[in-house]
Write a protein that holds these residues in place. Structure first.
Motif, PDB file in Angstrom:
ATOM      1  N   CYS A   1       9.829   0.224  -2.084  1.00  0.00           N
ATOM      2  CA  CYS A   1       9.313   0.215  -0.697  1.00  0.00           C
ATOM      3  C   CYS A   1      10.452  -0.139   0.250  1.00  0.00           C
ATOM      4  O   CYS A   1      10.507  -1.262   0.768  1.00  0.00           O
TER       5      CYS A   1
ATOM      6  N   ASP B   1       6.533  -6.086  12.547  1.00  0.00           N
ATOM      7  CA  ASP B   1       5.967  -4.786  12.161  1.00  0.00           C
ATOM      8  C   ASP B   1       5.120  -4.234  13.308  1.00  0.00           C
ATOM      9  O   ASP B   1       3.897  -4.125  13.189  1.00  0.00           O
TER      10      ASP B   1
ATOM     11  N   LYS C   1       2.461  -0.594  10.118  1.00  0.00           N
ATOM     12  CA  LYS C   1       2.378   0.367   9.021  1.00  0.00           C
ATOM     13  C   LYS C   1       3.193  -0.046   7.793  1.00  0.00           C
ATOM     14  O   LYS C   1       3.101   0.579   6.740  1.00  0.00           O
ATOM     15  N   ARG C   2       4.012  -1.115   7.921  1.00  0.00           N
ATOM     16  CA  ARG C   2       5.006  -1.354   6.871  1.00  0.00           C
ATOM     17  C   ARG C   2       4.479  -2.286   5.779  1.00  0.00           C
ATOM     18  O   ARG C   2       3.673  -3.181   6.047  1.00  0.00           O
ATOM     19  N   PRO C   3       4.906  -2.049   4.523  1.00  0.00           N
ATOM     20  CA  PRO C   3       4.508  -2.924   3.420  1.00  0.00           C
ATOM     21  C   PRO C   3       5.054  -4.332   3.656  1.00  0.00           C
ATOM     22  O   PRO C   3       6.172  -4.486   4.163  1.00  0.00           O
TER      23      PRO C   3
ATOM     24  N   THR D   1      -4.378  -7.253   6.871  1.00  0.00           N
ATOM     25  CA  THR D   1      -3.579  -6.078   7.242  1.00  0.00           C
ATOM     26  C   THR D   1      -3.765  -4.960   6.211  1.00  0.00           C
ATOM     27  O   THR D   1      -3.535  -3.804   6.492  1.00  0.00           O
TER      28      THR D   1
ATOM     29  N   ARG E   1      -1.796  -4.505   3.908  1.00  0.00           N
ATOM     30  CA  ARG E   1      -0.445  -4.019   3.588  1.00  0.00           C
ATOM     31  C   ARG E   1       0.371  -4.999   2.750  1.00  0.00           C
ATOM     32  O   ARG E   1       1.561  -4.776   2.524  1.00  0.00           O
TER      33      ARG E   1
ATOM     34  N   SER F   1       2.174  -6.221  -0.210  1.00  0.00           N
ATOM     35  CA  SER F   1       2.693  -5.354  -1.266  1.00  0.00           C
ATOM     36  C   SER F   1       3.393  -6.155  -2.368  1.00  0.00           C
ATOM     37  O   SER F   1       3.555  -5.692  -3.489  1.00  0.00           O
TER      38      SER F   1
END
Ligand SMILES: CN[C@](CCCC[B-](O)(O)O)(CCN1CCCCC1)C(=O)O
Ligand SMILES: [Mn+2]
Ligand SMILES: [Mn+2]
Ligand SMILES: [Mn+2]
Length: 304
Positions: free
Chosen positions: A110, A215, A219-221, A262, A264, A266
């Motif tokens: 990622c 962020d 959208k970001r991990p 979120t 997201r 990860s």
């Protein structure tokens, strides 16, 4: 969501034996089952086998460089595999030096990740600036690209390339930052919400600012590196470098619920539980609080 759990029984990033028992204790207190009971599909990859490197002489004052480097190469390979298989990686430490491998490995699969570092400390010393020589106080200096001019290449770290920009990193909970670390944060432009900002803004406003800063597109991990010493020693006494005036259990629940919300998250590092420190009651309190907080990162919500 599906979660891949890996134990990292490691203590050589700092001098207090005991963090190598962190993974076993967290499992004994049901960390895997708690996450499963919340509806997550959990794969337990067991513990990594981490060996000491023979004759691992200090580099300047830095202790166990080759052992820490070798261990983190294994951590990187493992986390890279788990996150490549689209699982959320949960790394059970072990001291905070293991974040070198976990962020490096996570970034392989990622590359657009952001790092939220929850800690009483900045962990931004370099092998040249550290007064302790303990690598758990330096992990981010191996990872942040803008730190390259201030740091040094250590034996055992030939495999490790910096993989995030300073603007992709944000701190929550700081309250014990060395002078050099403060200077690097300013130099590199790293954002931070110390305990002063926690008090100034309050958690809801602060968490909005944290996520907007690191962020903005949402959208970001997220790589969440959680040092249990971010919490007040009242809640997590059994840790190597406790600092008064930390986050409460309730504040950690809120932060964890916001991050979970979120969708997201990860990779989550859970580090610096040291069962060898404090009384039996301290150990129980520390690991029970940590398992509770982790359940809120994986879907537990107080609203039901
Ligand atoms: C603040 N920096 C310390 C602590 C690092 C804690 C690592 B963590 O992973 O637990 O967050 C302390 C440095 N010294 C400051 C002067 C007094 C003695 C300790 C270091 O050893 O670099
Ligand atoms: Mn730390
Ligand atoms: Mn810390
Ligand atoms: Mn610590």
């Amino acid at each position: 969501p599906s979660v891949g759990v890996v134990g990292i029984p490691f203590s050589k990033g700092q001098p207090r034996g005991g963090t190598e028992h962190g993974p076993a204790l967290l499992r004994d207190y049901g960390i895997v089952e708690r996450i499963q009971d919340l509806g997550n599909k959990v794969t337990d990859y067991g513990d990594l086998t981490l060996d000491a490197v023979e004759d691992d002489k200090p580099w300047n004052k830095v202790k166990n460089p080759r052992t820490v480097g070798q261990a983190n190469r294994k951590v990187s390979e493992c986390v890279s595999k788990i996150t490549r298989d689209r699982q959320i990686a949960l790394t059970l430490g072990g001291d905070h030096s293991i974040a070198i491998g976990s962020i490096h490995g996570h970034a392989q699969s990622c590359p657009d990740l952001v790092v939220v570092w929850i800690d009483a400390h900045a962990d931004l010393n370099t092998p040249l600036s550290s007064d302790s020589g303990n690598i758990h106080g330096m992990p981010l200096s191996f990872i942040v690209k803008e730190m390259a001019p201030y740091t040094a290449r250590l034996p055992g770290f030939e495999w490790c390339q910096p993989c995030i920009s300073a603007r992709d990193l944000i701190y929550i909970g700081l309250r014990d930052v060395d002078e050099a670390e403060r200077a690097y944060m300013t130099e590199c432009g790293i954002a931070s919400y110390s305990m002063q900002e926690v008090d100034k803004y309050g958690l809801p406003d602060m968490m909005e600012r944290v996520l907007k800063t690191v962020d903005p597109t949402g959208k970001r991990p997220i790589h969440l590196s959680f040092d249990v010493d971010a919490m007040d020693p009242e809640y997590s006494p059994s840790t190597g470098t406790p600092v008064h005036g930390g986050l409460t259990r309730r504040e950690m629940y809120y932060i964890a619920e916001e991050i979970a919300g979120t969708g997201r998250l990860s990779c989550l590092d859970v580090v610096e539980v040291n069962p060898s420190l404090g009384t039996e009651a301290d150990r129980k309190k520390t690991v029970r609080t940590t398992v509770d907080v982790v359940s809120h990162f994986f879907g537990k919500r107080r609203e039901g």
